[in-house]
Design a protein around this motif. Structure first.
Motif, PDB file in Angstrom:
ATOM      1  N   ILE A  51     -11.744   5.455  -6.563  1.00 27.49           N
ATOM      2  CA  ILE A  51     -11.916   6.821  -6.076  1.00 27.49           C
ATOM      3  C   ILE A  51     -11.125   7.814  -6.926  1.00 27.49           C
ATOM      4  N   GLN A  52      -9.905   7.457  -7.250  1.00 32.42           N
ATOM      5  CA  GLN A  52      -9.056   8.371  -8.016  1.00 32.42           C
ATOM      6  C   GLN A  52      -9.091   8.034  -9.497  1.00 32.42           C
ATOM      7  N   HIS A  68     -10.345  -0.187  -4.095  1.00 32.12           N
ATOM      8  CA  HIS A  68     -11.147   0.948  -3.646  1.00 32.12           C
ATOM      9  C   HIS A  68     -10.454   2.266  -4.003  1.00 32.12           C
ATOM     10  N   ARG A  69      -9.158   2.295  -3.804  1.00 22.68           N
ATOM     11  CA  ARG A  69      -8.372   3.495  -4.110  1.00 22.68           C
ATOM     12  C   ARG A  69      -8.461   3.827  -5.598  1.00 22.68           C
ATOM     13  N   SER A  70      -8.384   2.808  -6.438  1.00 22.16           N
ATOM     14  CA  SER A  70      -8.415   3.066  -7.884  1.00 22.16           C
ATOM     15  C   SER A  70      -9.790   3.525  -8.350  1.00 22.16           C
ATOM     16  N   LEU A  74       0.789  -1.232   0.000  1.00 23.28           N
ATOM     17  CA  LEU A  74       0.000   0.000   0.000  1.00 23.28           C
ATOM     18  C   LEU A  74       0.823   1.286   0.000  1.00 23.28           C
ATOM     19  N   MET A  97      -4.231  10.393 -10.423  1.00 21.08           N
ATOM     20  CA  MET A  97      -3.111   9.569  -9.991  1.00 21.08           C
ATOM     21  C   MET A  97      -1.816  10.062 -10.626  1.00 21.08           C
ATOM     22  N   ILE A 102      -8.214  -2.648  -0.649  1.00 21.37           N
ATOM     23  CA  ILE A 102      -7.930  -1.221  -0.471  1.00 21.37           C
ATOM     24  C   ILE A 102      -7.429  -0.617  -1.778  1.00 21.37           C
ATOM     25  N   LEU A 103      -6.560  -1.337  -2.482  1.00 23.52           N
ATOM     26  CA  LEU A 103      -6.055  -0.837  -3.762  1.00 23.52           C
ATOM     27  C   LEU A 103      -7.180  -0.705  -4.789  1.00 23.52           C
ATOM     28  N   ASP A 150      -3.096   3.434   5.309  1.00 24.36           N
ATOM     29  CA  ASP A 150      -3.742   2.304   4.649  1.00 24.36           C
ATOM     30  C   ASP A 150      -3.240   0.976   5.210  1.00 24.36           C
TER      31      ASP A 150
END
Length: 169
Positions: free
Chosen positions: A87-88, A83-85, A35, A93, A80-81, A40
């Motif tokens: 969102i952004q 979810h992160r992708s 992460l 990025m 988490i990764l 995170d």
């Protein structure tokens, strides 16, 4: 450790707490490698501890507690990764990658993203966390020879990718 696992399976919360304490450093290393930040990593670890506590009775072999916990942690990191992708956007990025001093890390992770996980995690631990093959073997609960083999194969696949070839495996 197996005795602690047996006690934890019988509902002994202090035994479970001790198991978590014994595995915390390993979990942090893996989570941070995936992460790249403490917040995170802490989220992934806390979610992993909760899942393990709730599902400990599903662990088939007590001797594999640490491996089981690390596998759950890796899955949490992947979530988490994802979810992160979501969102952004890619544009955001790229902007943040240039603003961030970790641009090289982003490039490195992007190149490694095309490798199979079994090679990627070893290359990340070896090169970004500067762990030796013995430490990686202990952390992932695999033999040192397996780590050495995956490191060599991962390098070969990475070289092929960087030269413009396709990666298989």
């Amino acid at each position: 450790m197996e005795e602690l696992v047996r006690k934890a399976k019988r509902g002994d919360s202090s035994a479970f707490a001790e198991l978590v304490r014994l595995c915390t450093q390993s979990m942090y290393r893996v989570a941070w490698t995936y992460l790249g930040n403490d917040e995170d990593a802490a989220d992934a670890i806390s979610e992993t501890v909760l899942v393990c506590y709730e599902k400990i009775e599903t662990l088939k072999k007590d001797a594999y507690f640490k491996t089981w916990m690390i596998r759950i942690l890796i899955n949490q990191c992947k979530d988490i990764l994802k979810h992160r992708s979501r969102i952004q956007s890619k544009a955001e990025m790229q902007e943040s990658a240039f603003e961030d001093s970790g641009y090289i890390d982003c490039e490195w992770k992007e190149v490694l993203s095309c490798l199979d996980e079994k090679y990627r995690i070893i290359l990340l631990l070896y090169y970004t966390r500067e762990m030796d093959t013995r430490e990686i073997a202990e952390l992932l609960d695999i033999s040192r020879n397996t780590v050495i083999t995956r490191l060599a194969r991962g390098r070969k696949l990475l070289k092929r990718e960087l030269e413009g070839g396709k990666i298989y495996g």
